[in-house]
Design an enzyme around this catalytic site. Sequence first.
Site, PDB file in Angstrom:
ATOM      1  N   GLU A 106      -5.282  -4.332   6.874  1.00  0.00           N
ATOM      2  CA  GLU A 106      -4.372  -5.219   6.145  1.00  0.00           C
ATOM      3  C   GLU A 106      -3.013  -4.541   5.909  1.00  0.00           C
ATOM      4  OE1 GLU A 106      -7.154  -8.056   3.470  1.00  0.00           O
ATOM      5  OE2 GLU A 106      -7.557  -5.937   3.304  1.00  0.00           O
ATOM      6  N   CYS A 119       3.959  -2.472   2.995  1.00  0.00           N
ATOM      7  CA  CYS A 119       2.877  -1.563   2.626  1.00  0.00           C
ATOM      8  C   CYS A 119       1.896  -1.518   3.798  1.00  0.00           C
ATOM      9  CB  CYS A 119       2.231  -2.108   1.356  1.00  0.00           C
ATOM     10  SG  CYS A 119       0.802  -1.205   0.817  1.00  0.00           S
ATOM     11  N   CYS A 126     -11.520   3.547   4.057  1.00  0.00           N
ATOM     12  CA  CYS A 126     -11.103   4.800   3.425  1.00  0.00           C
ATOM     13  C   CYS A 126     -12.352   5.580   3.040  1.00  0.00           C
ATOM     14  CB  CYS A 126     -10.265   4.499   2.176  1.00  0.00           C
ATOM     15  SG  CYS A 126      -9.520   5.968   1.445  1.00  0.00           S
ATOM     16  N   CYS A 130     -12.559   6.156  -4.243  1.00  0.00           N
ATOM     17  CA  CYS A 130     -12.025   6.103  -5.608  1.00  0.00           C
ATOM     18  C   CYS A 130     -12.711   4.923  -6.301  1.00  0.00           C
ATOM     19  CB  CYS A 130     -10.509   5.944  -5.588  1.00  0.00           C
ATOM     20  SG  CYS A 130      -9.689   7.350  -4.810  1.00  0.00           S
ATOM     21  N   CYS A 133     -10.995   1.417  -6.655  1.00  0.00           N
ATOM     22  CA  CYS A 133     -10.267   0.864  -5.500  1.00  0.00           C
ATOM     23  C   CYS A 133     -11.207   0.086  -4.588  1.00  0.00           C
ATOM     24  CB  CYS A 133      -9.599   2.005  -4.724  1.00  0.00           C
ATOM     25  SG  CYS A 133      -8.724   1.432  -3.265  1.00  0.00           S
ATOM     26  N   CYS A 362      -2.121  -3.688  -5.209  1.00  0.00           N
ATOM     27  CA  CYS A 362      -2.628  -2.317  -4.993  1.00  0.00           C
ATOM     28  C   CYS A 362      -4.130  -2.256  -5.174  1.00  0.00           C
ATOM     29  CB  CYS A 362      -2.080  -1.376  -6.061  1.00  0.00           C
ATOM     30  SG  CYS A 362      -0.400  -0.981  -5.867  1.00  0.00           S
TER      31      CYS A 362
HETATM   32  N1  SAH Z   1      -5.101   6.758  -0.298  1.00  0.00           N
HETATM   33  C1  SAH Z   1      -3.775   6.715  -0.795  1.00  0.00           C
HETATM   34  C2  SAH Z   1      -3.032   5.397  -0.545  1.00  0.00           C
HETATM   35  C3  SAH Z   1      -3.748   4.088  -0.801  1.00  0.00           C
HETATM   36  S1  SAH Z   1      -3.845   3.313  -2.362  1.00  0.00           S
HETATM   37  C4  SAH Z   1      -3.744   7.064  -2.262  1.00  0.00           C
HETATM   38  O1  SAH Z   1      -4.803   7.212  -2.862  1.00  0.00           O
HETATM   39  O2  SAH Z   1      -2.662   7.269  -2.802  1.00  0.00           O
HETATM   40  C5  SAH Z   1      -2.284   2.982  -3.025  1.00  0.00           C
HETATM   41  C6  SAH Z   1      -2.284   3.073  -4.568  1.00  0.00           C
HETATM   42  O3  SAH Z   1      -3.002   1.981  -5.190  1.00  0.00           O
HETATM   43  C7  SAH Z   1      -2.952   4.337  -5.064  1.00  0.00           C
HETATM   44  O4  SAH Z   1      -2.217   4.909  -6.104  1.00  0.00           O
HETATM   45  C8  SAH Z   1      -4.255   3.813  -5.589  1.00  0.00           C
HETATM   46  O5  SAH Z   1      -4.854   4.710  -6.466  1.00  0.00           O
HETATM   47  C9  SAH Z   1      -3.832   2.508  -6.206  1.00  0.00           C
HETATM   48  N2  SAH Z   1      -4.951   1.598  -6.471  1.00  0.00           N
HETATM   49  C10 SAH Z   1      -6.117   1.539  -5.813  1.00  0.00           C
HETATM   50  N3  SAH Z   1      -6.911   0.572  -6.329  1.00  0.00           N
HETATM   51  C11 SAH Z   1      -6.213   0.013  -7.336  1.00  0.00           C
HETATM   52  C12 SAH Z   1      -6.495  -1.074  -8.228  1.00  0.00           C
HETATM   53  N4  SAH Z   1      -7.642  -1.750  -8.170  1.00  0.00           N
HETATM   54  N5  SAH Z   1      -5.555  -1.402  -9.118  1.00  0.00           N
HETATM   55  C13 SAH Z   1      -4.374  -0.749  -9.158  1.00  0.00           C
HETATM   56  N6  SAH Z   1      -4.048   0.265  -8.321  1.00  0.00           N
HETATM   57  C14 SAH Z   1      -4.974   0.653  -7.435  1.00  0.00           C
END
Ligand code: SAH
Length: 376
Positions: A106, A119, A126, A130, A133, A362
């Site tokens: 995406e 983006c 991934c 996390c 996420c 995000c």
């Molecule tokens: N792997 C990389 C880039 C992808 S995520 C990283 O971790 O930075 C891009 C951003 O969105 C990251 O800061 C991530 O922590 C945040 N993010 C992920 N899930 C989210 C959610 N459910 N709500 C808000 N931000 C989120």
Amino acid sequence: MQIKLTSPTYSRKHNILGLGKHELLLLMLEFETQPKRASMRVNQVWSWIYCHGIRSFDNMTNIDKNLRAKLKNVFKISLPNIEKKEVSNDGTIKYLFCLEDQSKIETVFIPEKTRSTLCISSQVGCTLSCSFCHTGTQKLVRNLSSQEIIGQVIAVYDDLDLWEKIKAEGSRSSFFKVITNIVFMGMGEPLLNYEEVKKACNVLMDSKGLDFSRRRITLSTAGVVPKIKKAHDEIGCMIAVSLHATEDKTRNDLVPINKKWNLKQLISSLKDDVKLRNSERITFEYVMLDGVNDTNEDAHRLVRLLKGLPSKVNLIPFNSWTGSQYKRSSTDRIKAFRDVIIKSRLPSPIRKPRGEDIMAACGQLKSSSIKEKARI
Ligand code: SAH
């Protein structure tokens, strides 16, 4: 790199979109043995692809016909297919791309008043898991090639007709109509796919092509510590770090890669190893999770942690997804948290969630490949 154009792999055409200039030159030398001429041809092809959005060799009219025919036989300039396009009521557009091996990724276009950000994804899925996420819950994972990374950008240029807009309006073009910034904040951890991401950044930054300045490209990482300095030195783009917590105990739960490189290692590497240039800052992303990481005490700890490091803290209200165990902090809590940070003179904008109605915000990205696989 030596690629034999007569090898069986060449029975399938080689995609040259997203290859580095040097790789392209090595390929071109098979057709133009004089280095100077080969280099001129590379510049011509480059300009057609990245300044004019041309993908048929037949249309590259300043290259002689014989050579065009030869190039056409062995090369292609191909893009990922747009399988689905959703437009949010705030103007955000989410693309679902289907790659050659049928993997799905995406990409999100986010128009704003003063800039427009694309983006992009660096991996299918991934590996980092996390806990807040959505992308991390997707099982299928592989690195994207530079071709597939650049393919996302070019496909969006095509879809939004940006080649024409750039040509027609030149420097007068409105920000919301063109892409001004690229962020690696889609699916995947860019620093776990370092070489391809670097190659793609070099294509994006080439001044005779797409011409994104290094300041308009941001790599976001969960904290692959050894690669942060390398990316900063070698690519030179902006770095964002997904911090999300100020104590190892909480960060281990939220961003498990913290067990490999903890907060102390992360922050001291940023302070000691990464040599920031004039007025450059590291952006820290901090997702606001109700009752998990959002107290004033957390904010004070955050300020102490970042002391001495030119930083900016982006507060991201948690974007919810079905099945997630977290809740977004209240608006008042987020503002109170921000006020503590601002008092220490760190810029701390609260990121406005974009494209929530189409799950494009995000951390909400997760291609439907698994669902579809199950159905098949
Ligand atoms: N792997 C990389 C880039 C992808 S995520 C990283 O971790 O930075 C891009 C951003 O969105 C990251 O800061 C991530 O922590 C945040 N993010 C992920 N899930 C989210 C959610 N459910 N709500 C808000 N931000 C989120």
